[in-house]
Design a protein around this motif. Structure first.
Motif, short mmCIF file in Angstrom:
data_model
loop_
_atom_site.label_atom_id
_atom_site.label_comp_id
_atom_site.label_asym_id
_atom_site.label_seq_id
_atom_site.Cartn_x
_atom_site.Cartn_y
_atom_site.Cartn_z
N ILE A 175 -7.06 -80.32 37.05
CA ILE A 175 -7.80 -79.17 36.53
C ILE A 175 -7.92 -78.18 37.67
O ILE A 175 -8.51 -78.49 38.71
N ASN A 176 -7.34 -77.01 37.51
CA ASN A 176 -7.33 -76.00 38.56
C ASN A 176 -8.60 -75.15 38.46
O ASN A 176 -8.68 -74.22 37.66
N LEU A 183 -5.58 -74.59 33.65
CA LEU A 183 -6.32 -73.55 34.35
C LEU A 183 -7.77 -73.58 33.91
O LEU A 183 -8.08 -73.32 32.74
N GLY A 184 -8.66 -73.90 34.85
CA GLY A 184 -10.09 -73.92 34.55
C GLY A 184 -10.71 -72.55 34.76
O GLY A 184 -11.61 -72.40 35.61
N ASP A 185 -10.25 -71.59 34.02
CA ASP A 185 -10.72 -70.21 34.17
C ASP A 185 -10.24 -69.42 32.96
O ASP A 185 -9.43 -69.88 32.17
N ALA A 201 -7.80 -85.51 38.89
CA ALA A 201 -8.38 -84.67 39.94
C ALA A 201 -8.70 -83.27 39.44
O ALA A 201 -8.18 -82.80 38.42
N VAL A 202 -9.56 -82.63 40.23
CA VAL A 202 -9.90 -81.20 40.11
C VAL A 202 -9.62 -80.60 41.47
O VAL A 202 -9.91 -81.22 42.50
N CYS A 203 -9.04 -79.39 41.51
CA CYS A 203 -8.88 -78.74 42.80
C CYS A 203 -9.87 -77.60 42.95
O CYS A 203 -10.29 -76.98 41.96
N LEU A 204 -10.26 -77.36 44.20
CA LEU A 204 -11.31 -76.40 44.52
C LEU A 204 -10.95 -75.68 45.81
O LEU A 204 -10.64 -76.33 46.81
#
Length: 281
Positions: free
Chosen positions: A67-68, A34-36, A117-120
């Motif tokens: 990476i979310n 979780l990128g938060d 990957a990173v999701c956006l």
């Protein structure tokens, strides 16, 4: 064969390293970070936090699936309890650049931990910003983000969701085609496709070659139901059809369980989800 991962966003009552270690106890070979807040909120994510994370990954031998970076709720002192997507990459003000830079920090973490990957998420157009103008801002933001990602061999997956600027398979595939960057794809959340009313297996097949990652959860009622993430087997999704579609397109990446709706019992959610999905692979 599809590999199973579990997102740390179910473990928000634990620090990031402890979340990784707990997920490893349930049989998964991958973990989404979780990128938060409270895990990797990048303005506060220190070198010490990074080193602790790398130690946990090394000790557990888990690969990082994604990476979310869909949310950045740590930006606000009074963020609501449910996820929202501000500040987004489609804003008309200076906060859009903040979110672009934030996404670049997510890409840095992906490079560090070997995530592909990173999701956006795109966010919703705010009052005063028509969808056409928001689309222009999205393309401008992606031009900056994708140049940065490509230099680091990281993909960016747009995660569509009903009521966002990009809310279905048609729209995300049109965006990918229009932007024309090899590093841009779709992080396909099967529940979001179902809630929008799509045939999930068909959405997977249509997205073949553009999928950067898969988010898995169950949903009750499909389009007539509520967007509430449930443990697989507790809703109405046909996971045999979903995994058959993934097999048909030759997808051998991670399917990541995203069960942030179980913060009080993440271990049960992880354990039960793995037991249910393992039989479909």
């Amino acid at each position: 064969m599809v590999k199973l991962a579990f997102s740390t966003n179910a473990y928000t009552r634990y620090d990031l390293s402890e979340a990784v270690r707990r997920i490893a106890d349930h049989g998964y070979t991958g973990v989404e970070l979780l990128g938060d807040d409270p895990h990797a909120y990048f303005p506060d994510f220190s070198d010490s936090d990074r080193d602790s994370l790398l130690d946990a990954l090394a000790d557990t031998d888990l690969a990082v699936s994604n990476i979310n970076a869909n949310t950045a709720m740590g930006y606000y002192d009074d963020a609501p309890p449910s996820a929202f997507f501000e500040p987004s990459v489609i804003r008309a003000d200076a906060a859009r650049q903040w979110r672009i830079d934030y996404t670049k920090r997510a890409i840095d973490l992906a490079e560090t931990v070997g995530s592909p990957a990173v999701c956006l998420a795109t966010g919703r157009p705010l009052p005063g910003t028509p969808p056409e103008e928001a689309s222009d801002y999205l393309r401008e933001s992606l031009a900056d983000i994708l140049e940065y990602a490509e230099a680091r061999d990281v993909e960016v997956g747009i995660e569509f969701e009903p009521e966002l600027l990009v809310e279905n398979t048609d729209e995300v595939l049109a965006l990918i085609d229009e932007v024309g960057h090899d590093s841009l794809g779709v992080n396909l959340d099967v529940g979001h496709a179902a809630v929008y009313g799509e045939d999930v297996a068909e959405s997977i097949r249509r997205s073949s070659g553009s999928i950067t990652g898969i988010h898995i959860e169950d949903i009750v009622g499909g389009r007539r139901g509520k967007h509430y993430h449930r443990i697989p087997g507790e809703g109405d999704l046909d996971f045999r059809a979903i995994f058959d579609a993934l097999d048909d397109i030759g997808y051998d990446g991670f399917a990541t369980l995203e069960l942030y709706t179980y913060p009080g019992e993440p271990d049960r959610a992880a354990r039960d989800a793995y037991a249910e999905l393992e039989r479909y692979r």
